[in-house]
Write a protein that holds these residues in place. Structure first.
Motif, PDB file in Angstrom:
ATOM      1  N   LEU A   8     -15.740 -21.577  94.783  1.00  0.00           N
ATOM      2  CA  LEU A   8     -16.077 -22.955  94.476  1.00  0.00           C
ATOM      3  C   LEU A   8     -16.754 -22.958  93.109  1.00  0.00           C
ATOM      4  CD1 LEU A   8     -16.514 -25.955  95.287  1.00  0.00           C
ATOM      5  CD2 LEU A   8     -18.657 -25.216  96.372  1.00  0.00           C
ATOM      6  N   ASN A   9     -16.174 -23.679  92.155  1.00  0.00           N
ATOM      7  CA  ASN A   9     -16.725 -23.761  90.810  1.00  0.00           C
ATOM      8  C   ASN A   9     -17.588 -25.009  90.714  1.00  0.00           C
ATOM      9  OD1 ASN A   9     -17.279 -23.967  88.099  1.00  0.00           O
ATOM     10  ND2 ASN A   9     -15.168 -23.801  87.425  1.00  0.00           N
ATOM     11  N   LEU A  10     -18.878 -24.821  90.472  1.00  0.00           N
ATOM     12  CA  LEU A  10     -19.799 -25.943  90.351  1.00  0.00           C
ATOM     13  C   LEU A  10     -20.267 -26.151  88.914  1.00  0.00           C
ATOM     14  CD1 LEU A  10     -21.967 -25.372  93.567  1.00  0.00           C
ATOM     15  CD2 LEU A  10     -20.051 -26.947  93.248  1.00  0.00           C
ATOM     16  N   GLY A  11     -19.595 -25.515  87.962  1.00  0.00           N
ATOM     17  CA  GLY A  11     -19.975 -25.656  86.565  1.00  0.00           C
ATOM     18  C   GLY A  11     -19.359 -26.893  85.936  1.00  0.00           C
ATOM     19  N   PHE A  12     -20.135 -27.563  85.105  1.00  0.00           N
ATOM     20  CA  PHE A  12     -19.668 -28.748  84.413  1.00  0.00           C
ATOM     21  C   PHE A  12     -20.023 -28.635  82.937  1.00  0.00           C
ATOM     22  CE2 PHE A  12     -20.154 -30.155  88.752  1.00  0.00           C
ATOM     23  CZ  PHE A  12     -19.020 -30.910  88.961  1.00  0.00           C
ATOM     24  N   SER A  13     -19.153 -29.130  82.104  1.00  0.00           N
ATOM     25  CA  SER A  13     -19.386 -29.129  80.663  1.00  0.00           C
ATOM     26  C   SER A  13     -20.691 -29.839  80.350  1.00  0.00           C
ATOM     27  CB  SER A  13     -18.217 -29.825  79.968  1.00  0.00           C
ATOM     28  OG  SER A  13     -18.439 -29.887  78.584  1.00  0.00           O
ATOM     29  N   ASN A  25     -29.829 -29.842  94.871  1.00  0.00           N
ATOM     30  CA  ASN A  25     -30.718 -30.554  95.791  1.00  0.00           C
ATOM     31  C   ASN A  25     -30.146 -31.877  96.291  1.00  0.00           C
ATOM     32  OD1 ASN A  25     -33.017 -28.806  96.016  1.00  0.00           O
ATOM     33  ND2 ASN A  25     -33.382 -29.239  93.849  1.00  0.00           N
ATOM     34  N   ASN A  26     -28.953 -32.230  95.796  1.00  0.00           N
ATOM     35  CA  ASN A  26     -28.363 -33.519  96.167  1.00  0.00           C
ATOM     36  C   ASN A  26     -26.910 -33.404  96.596  1.00  0.00           C
ATOM     37  OD1 ASN A  26     -30.450 -35.780  95.547  1.00  0.00           O
ATOM     38  ND2 ASN A  26     -30.643 -34.276  93.915  1.00  0.00           N
ATOM     39  N   GLY A  27     -26.607 -32.350  97.346  1.00  0.00           N
ATOM     40  CA  GLY A  27     -25.304 -32.293  97.987  1.00  0.00           C
ATOM     41  C   GLY A  27     -24.367 -31.176  97.618  1.00  0.00           C
ATOM     42  N   ASN A  28     -24.538 -30.529  96.469  1.00  0.00           N
ATOM     43  CA  ASN A  28     -23.581 -29.492  96.075  1.00  0.00           C
ATOM     44  C   ASN A  28     -23.513 -28.328  97.058  1.00  0.00           C
ATOM     45  OD1 ASN A  28     -23.205 -29.227  92.456  1.00  0.00           O
ATOM     46  ND2 ASN A  28     -22.053 -30.362  93.951  1.00  0.00           N
ATOM     47  N   LEU A  29     -24.575 -28.044  97.747  1.00  0.00           N
ATOM     48  CA  LEU A  29     -24.570 -26.906  98.664  1.00  0.00           C
ATOM     49  C   LEU A  29     -24.626 -27.335 100.124  1.00  0.00           C
ATOM     50  CD1 LEU A  29     -26.889 -24.373  96.827  1.00  0.00           C
ATOM     51  CD2 LEU A  29     -24.407 -24.380  96.970  1.00  0.00           C
ATOM     52  N   ASN A  34     -23.391 -20.401 104.172  1.00  0.00           N
ATOM     53  CA  ASN A  34     -22.973 -19.028 104.447  1.00  0.00           C
ATOM     54  C   ASN A  34     -22.278 -18.361 103.256  1.00  0.00           C
ATOM     55  OD1 ASN A  34     -23.973 -18.999 107.114  1.00  0.00           O
ATOM     56  ND2 ASN A  34     -22.200 -20.191 107.766  1.00  0.00           N
ATOM     57  N   ALA A  35     -22.476 -18.892 102.078  1.00  0.00           N
ATOM     58  CA  ALA A  35     -21.875 -18.286 100.887  1.00  0.00           C
ATOM     59  C   ALA A  35     -22.282 -16.818 100.786  1.00  0.00           C
ATOM     60  CB  ALA A  35     -22.304 -19.041  99.637  1.00  0.00           C
ATOM     61  N   LYS A  36     -21.341 -15.984 100.367  1.00  0.00           N
ATOM     62  CA  LYS A  36     -21.608 -14.551 100.225  1.00  0.00           C
ATOM     63  C   LYS A  36     -22.147 -14.217  98.835  1.00  0.00           C
ATOM     64  CE  LYS A  36     -17.887 -13.433 103.375  1.00  0.00           C
ATOM     65  NZ  LYS A  36     -16.501 -12.995 103.428  1.00  0.00           N
ATOM     66  N   ALA A  37     -21.699 -14.971  97.852  1.00  0.00           N
ATOM     67  CA  ALA A  37     -22.092 -14.652  96.478  1.00  0.00           C
ATOM     68  C   ALA A  37     -22.136 -15.912  95.630  1.00  0.00           C
ATOM     69  CB  ALA A  37     -21.114 -13.664  95.865  1.00  0.00           C
ATOM     70  N   VAL A  38     -22.969 -15.844  94.607  1.00  0.00           N
ATOM     71  CA  VAL A  38     -23.056 -16.890  93.598  1.00  0.00           C
ATOM     72  C   VAL A  38     -23.044 -16.177  92.252  1.00  0.00           C
ATOM     73  CG1 VAL A  38     -24.516 -18.677  92.582  1.00  0.00           C
ATOM     74  CG2 VAL A  38     -24.422 -18.412  95.072  1.00  0.00           C
ATOM     75  N   VAL A  39     -22.206 -16.648  91.349  1.00  0.00           N
ATOM     76  CA  VAL A  39     -22.246 -16.175  89.969  1.00  0.00           C
ATOM     77  C   VAL A  39     -22.873 -17.307  89.172  1.00  0.00           C
ATOM     78  CG1 VAL A  39     -20.920 -15.432  87.961  1.00  0.00           C
ATOM     79  CG2 VAL A  39     -20.191 -14.739  90.264  1.00  0.00           C
ATOM     80  N   LEU A  40     -23.987 -17.010  88.522  1.00  0.00           N
ATOM     81  CA  LEU A  40     -24.743 -18.038  87.812  1.00  0.00           C
ATOM     82  C   LEU A  40     -24.865 -17.664  86.340  1.00  0.00           C
ATOM     83  CD1 LEU A  40     -26.547 -20.592  87.890  1.00  0.00           C
ATOM     84  CD2 LEU A  40     -28.475 -19.071  88.426  1.00  0.00           C
ATOM     85  N   MET A  41     -24.392 -18.580  85.483  1.00  0.00           N
ATOM     86  CA  MET A  41     -24.587 -18.447  84.043  1.00  0.00           C
ATOM     87  C   MET A  41     -24.917 -19.848  83.544  1.00  0.00           C
ATOM     88  SD  MET A  41     -23.892 -18.517  80.635  1.00  0.00           S
ATOM     89  CE  MET A  41     -22.253 -19.165  80.437  1.00  0.00           C
ATOM     90  N   THR A  67     -33.872 -22.185  94.705  1.00  0.00           N
ATOM     91  CA  THR A  67     -33.106 -23.167  95.471  1.00  0.00           C
ATOM     92  C   THR A  67     -31.905 -22.510  96.134  1.00  0.00           C
ATOM     93  OG1 THR A  67     -33.830 -24.917  93.967  1.00  0.00           O
ATOM     94  CG2 THR A  67     -31.886 -25.371  95.327  1.00  0.00           C
ATOM     95  N   LEU A  68     -31.214 -21.655  95.394  1.00  0.00           N
ATOM     96  CA  LEU A  68     -30.073 -20.935  95.972  1.00  0.00           C
ATOM     97  C   LEU A  68     -30.512 -20.082  97.153  1.00  0.00           C
ATOM     98  CD1 LEU A  68     -28.198 -19.855  92.729  1.00  0.00           C
ATOM     99  CD2 LEU A  68     -27.372 -21.475  94.461  1.00  0.00           C
ATOM    100  N   ARG A  69     -31.627 -19.410  97.007  1.00  0.00           N
ATOM    101  CA  ARG A  69     -32.145 -18.546  98.073  1.00  0.00           C
ATOM    102  C   ARG A  69     -32.438 -19.355  99.330  1.00  0.00           C
ATOM    103  NH1 ARG A  69     -31.955 -14.431 100.737  1.00  0.00           N
ATOM    104  NH2 ARG A  69     -33.815 -13.326 101.327  1.00  0.00           N
ATOM    105  N   ALA A  70     -33.015 -20.523  99.139  1.00  0.00           N
ATOM    106  CA  ALA A  70     -33.355 -21.376 100.281  1.00  0.00           C
ATOM    107  C   ALA A  70     -32.109 -21.969 100.939  1.00  0.00           C
ATOM    108  CB  ALA A  70     -34.289 -22.498  99.835  1.00  0.00           C
ATOM    109  N   ARG A  71     -31.132 -22.342 100.139  1.00  0.00           N
ATOM    110  CA  ARG A  71     -29.963 -23.034 100.687  1.00  0.00           C
ATOM    111  C   ARG A  71     -28.825 -22.094 101.088  1.00  0.00           C
ATOM    112  NH1 ARG A  71     -30.654 -28.477 100.414  1.00  0.00           N
ATOM    113  NH2 ARG A  71     -32.235 -29.130  98.946  1.00  0.00           N
ATOM    114  N   CYS A  72     -28.774 -20.922 100.484  1.00  0.00           N
ATOM    115  CA  CYS A  72     -27.733 -19.920 100.788  1.00  0.00           C
ATOM    116  C   CYS A  72     -28.417 -18.568 100.984  1.00  0.00           C
ATOM    117  CB  CYS A  72     -26.728 -19.820  99.657  1.00  0.00           C
ATOM    118  SG  CYS A  72     -25.930 -21.351  99.205  1.00  0.00           S
ATOM    119  N   PRO A  73     -29.159 -18.413 102.066  1.00  0.00           N
ATOM    120  CA  PRO A  73     -30.029 -17.244 102.218  1.00  0.00           C
ATOM    121  C   PRO A  73     -29.312 -15.897 102.250  1.00  0.00           C
ATOM    122  CG  PRO A  73     -29.965 -18.538 104.252  1.00  0.00           C
ATOM    123  CD  PRO A  73     -29.250 -19.328 103.205  1.00  0.00           C
TER     124      PRO A  73
END
Length: 162
Positions: A8-13, A25-29, A34-41, A67-73
């Motif tokens: 799932l790509n959540l990046g926006f220009s 905090n408003n719906g993206n997650l 149960n996500a296994k991984a997040v790539v964050l840049m 926030t990621l830790r709390a929502r996707c532990p």
């Protein structure tokens, strides 16, 4: 690289850290607990839009990680260093990104957060960011995206993301 992983790509220009935080905090997650991984840049637009102090950008990234830790532990986060910006190594915005990377490298804990800086892979032997990789010295073109994907692939596999 990612279709078979149900990515799932959540990046926006134009995204800055505050935009990512708002969306997390408003719906993206809402369905990714149960996500296994997040790539964050994230962070280069904080640099480019208002030349934000690197410590403020790093604080925003730390808030995103929390926030990621709390929502996707269960997710492991591959935190990428902010990519180089500007053609030459002494470009002021590139220097801001280098300073951000020094700060966010400290977020690596070897358990949930894994820091990886692939900046050098985009540069030639003289530290120049060429038009072939990023024509505007900011946004990757196809070759830049291939470099990015190939550089992180072994790290995703090491994290158990097949």
């Amino acid at each position: 690289y990612y279709a078979h992983r149900n990515a799932l790509n959540l990046g926006f220009s134009g995204d800055r850290t505050e935009h990512v935080l708002w969306r997390l905090n408003n719906g993206n997650l809402s369905r990714q607990r149960n996500a296994k991984a997040v790539v964050l840049m994230i962070g280069t637009n904080n640099t480019g839009h208002n030349k934000q102090d690197p410590s403020e950008t790093a604080d925003g990234i730390q808030m995103i990680l929390s926030t990621l830790r709390a929502r996707c532990p269960k997710a492991k986060v591959l935190l990428l260093g902010v990519f180089p910006r500007g053609v030459e190594a002494d470009h002021p915005m590139r220097q801001l990104n280098v300073e951000i990377n020094k700060r966010i490298a400290k977020f690596h804990d070897g358990n949930h957060v894994h820091f990886l800086d692939i900046s050098e892979k985009f540069l030639d032997e003289n530290g120049v960011l060429t038009k072939e990789i990023m024509p505007d010295a900011l946004h990757p073109k196809q070759k830049g995206y291939n470099i990015w994907a190939e550089a992180i692939e072994p790290h995703l596999k090491k994290l158990g993301i097949k």
